[in-house]
Scaffold this motif. Structure first.
Motif, PDB file in Angstrom:
ATOM      1  N   ALA A 171       0.757  -1.205  -0.003  1.00  0.00           N
ATOM      2  CA  ALA A 171       0.113  -0.034   0.045  1.00  0.00           C
ATOM      3  C   ALA A 171       0.801   1.226  -0.049  1.00  0.00           C
ATOM      4  O   ALA A 171       0.461   2.065  -0.799  1.00  0.00           O
TER       5      ALA A 171
ATOM      6  N   ASP B   4       2.139   2.156  -3.236  1.00  0.00           N
ATOM      7  CA  ASP B   4       1.139   3.161  -4.224  1.00  0.00           C
ATOM      8  C   ASP B   4       1.219   4.438  -4.012  1.00  0.00           C
ATOM      9  O   ASP B   4       0.975   5.041  -4.896  1.00  0.00           O
TER      10      ASP B   4
ATOM     11  N   SER C 141      -1.650  -8.629   1.971  1.00  0.00           N
ATOM     12  CA  SER C 141      -2.384  -8.842   0.805  1.00  0.00           C
ATOM     13  C   SER C 141      -3.357 -10.146   0.888  1.00  0.00           C
ATOM     14  O   SER C 141      -3.016 -10.904   1.620  1.00  0.00           O
TER      15      SER C 141
ATOM     16  N   GLU D  39      -7.198  -9.200  -6.005  1.00  0.00           N
ATOM     17  CA  GLU D  39      -5.954  -8.160  -6.449  1.00  0.00           C
ATOM     18  C   GLU D  39      -6.355  -6.862  -6.062  1.00  0.00           C
ATOM     19  O   GLU D  39      -7.371  -6.490  -5.850  1.00  0.00           O
ATOM     20  N   ARG D  40      -5.238  -6.177  -6.007  1.00  0.00           N
ATOM     21  CA  ARG D  40      -5.317  -4.943  -5.464  1.00  0.00           C
ATOM     22  C   ARG D  40      -5.801  -4.162  -6.789  1.00  0.00           C
ATOM     23  O   ARG D  40      -5.529  -4.431  -7.682  1.00  0.00           O
TER      24      ARG D  40
ATOM     25  N   ILE E 136      -6.711   2.205   3.316  1.00  0.00           N
ATOM     26  CA  ILE E 136      -6.701   0.885   2.241  1.00  0.00           C
ATOM     27  C   ILE E 136      -7.168  -0.223   3.129  1.00  0.00           C
ATOM     28  O   ILE E 136      -6.615  -0.361   4.449  1.00  0.00           O
TER      29      ILE E 136
ATOM     30  N   GLU F 117      -6.786  -4.539   0.149  1.00  0.00           N
ATOM     31  CA  GLU F 117      -6.365  -4.091  -1.283  1.00  0.00           C
ATOM     32  C   GLU F 117      -7.336  -3.352  -1.880  1.00  0.00           C
ATOM     33  O   GLU F 117      -7.420  -2.918  -3.037  1.00  0.00           O
ATOM     34  N   ARG F 118      -8.268  -2.655  -1.260  1.00  0.00           N
ATOM     35  CA  ARG F 118      -8.840  -1.471  -1.877  1.00  0.00           C
ATOM     36  C   ARG F 118      -8.745  -0.233  -1.020  1.00  0.00           C
ATOM     37  O   ARG F 118      -8.789   0.130   0.033  1.00  0.00           O
ATOM     38  N   TRP F 119      -8.411   0.935  -2.062  1.00  0.00           N
ATOM     39  CA  TRP F 119      -8.255   2.389  -1.118  1.00  0.00           C
ATOM     40  C   TRP F 119      -9.517   3.073  -1.454  1.00  0.00           C
ATOM     41  O   TRP F 119     -10.543   2.735  -2.041  1.00  0.00           O
TER      42      TRP F 119
END
Length: 325
Positions: free
Chosen positions: A88, A91, A129, A134-135, A177, A180-182
């Motif tokens: 994260a 990112d 993760s 998937e991110r 985050i 895996e989701r912002w």
């Protein structure tokens, strides 16, 4: 125990401009009366701490004062050493900064504590993760991060879960985050709202700055938001017959509550279970149940049965009409 609490209280006051007694009590899990007693103890030990009244009041240290106390307990050293470099932070461009910061911290530890840090690093690794998820790509993440850091208003082009587009001006308070989701947490005319990062299709940072609410605390808000989401989320219950051997596959994408319902449902002599699960939305139910094929049979609602039947007939017709390439 009280010495540890006094140290934690001092570190909190040193890291924040001002905190109310109620905030301190909540963070340290004690009563406000205990906080006032601890503040008196700090003051008696020569720490320049004071309390002020009023809407903007609270507890604070004298401006410019800092303690030179840097000792860490063994548990604290081990916890810091075990922090993995989350993807994260990659990112938003902070992974290298975290790694170099932890290296500097380790180098600053007393020689006697440095083996403890390496001991922990080789025995505990944190990987946040997911195996199967998937991110999401968030093309606007860099712009959102800059707006959050600079306290600048942003005009968002946003597409909600149902696909509806909208444009709005928000005050970005922070980024979160989860799994895996912002997510963007932002102030709006209707109050603080949460926007899924992958659904932000366009951003325009405005020159206008905003004043961040002094009492806003991102971790506390997110904890409350998640609790409310769990209690008030959309509901779409489906009663189905599930072949026992496919229970594990469905359980991987279902909530803990649904996993418990499947585990508690009795297995019939024919190898099937009958269970009611909450998929939140019809589209989610269709997407997850189709992957199970003949191992899941919907009993209710009838509308979902009809849609799955129509989809099956369409697929059958498609493969019956077309020859293999």
């Amino acid at each position: 125990m009280r010495a540890d609490r006094l140290l934690s209280l001092l570190m909190l006051l040193q890291s924040r401009t001002r905190l109310t007694a109620a905030d301190l009590a909540r963070r340290l899990e004690v009563s406000a009366r205990t906080i006032y007693r601890d503040l008196e103890a700090l003051s008696g030990a020569g720490v320049p701490v004071y309390a002020s009244r009023g809407p903007n009041g609270g507890v604070a240290l004298m401006e410019g004062w800092r303690t030179t106390l840097t000792g860490l307990t063994r548990a604290e050293v081990e916890a810091l050493a075990a922090v993995a470099t989350p993807g994260a932070l990659d990112d938003i461009g902070l992974a290298a900064a975290l790694e170099s910061g932890l290296m500097k911290l380790a180098a600053a530890l007393p020689a006697a504590q440095q083996p403890d840090a390496e001991h922990a690093r080789q025995r505990l690794h944190v990987d946040g993760s997911s195996w199967f998820q998937e991110r999401e790509e968030v093309p606007q993440l860099a712009v959102l991060r800059d707006a959050v850091w600079q306290d600048r208003k942003v005009e968002l082009s946003y597409r909600d879960f149902e696909g509806a587009e909208s444009a709005r001006v928000v005050e970005p308070y922070g980024l979160v985050i989860k799994a895996e989701r912002w997510y963007l947490v932002a102030g709006t005319p209707k109050g603080t709202a949460v926007f899924r990062g992958a659904r932000v299709e366009g951003t325009r940072v405005l020159p206008e700055r905003f004043v961040r609410p002094e009492a806003f605390d991102l971790p506390a808000f997110w904890k409350g938001y998640c609790q409310q989401f769990a209690e008030k989320r959309a509901s779409y219950e489906v009663t189905l017959r599930l072949r026992g051997e496919r229970e594990e596959a469905l359980g991987k994408v279902r909530s803990a509550a649904d996993q418990a319902r499947m585990a508690e449902a009795p297995l019939g002599e024919d190898g099937w279970k009958t269970v009611t699960l909450d998929f939140e939305r019809e589209s989610i139910a269709i997407g997850q149940l189709l992957t199970l094929g003949r191992a899941a049979q919907v009993i209710a609602p009838e509308q979902l049965r009809a849609k799955l039947k129509a989809m099956g007939e369409d697929l059958l017709a498609l493969y019956a009409e077309q020859a293999s390439p």
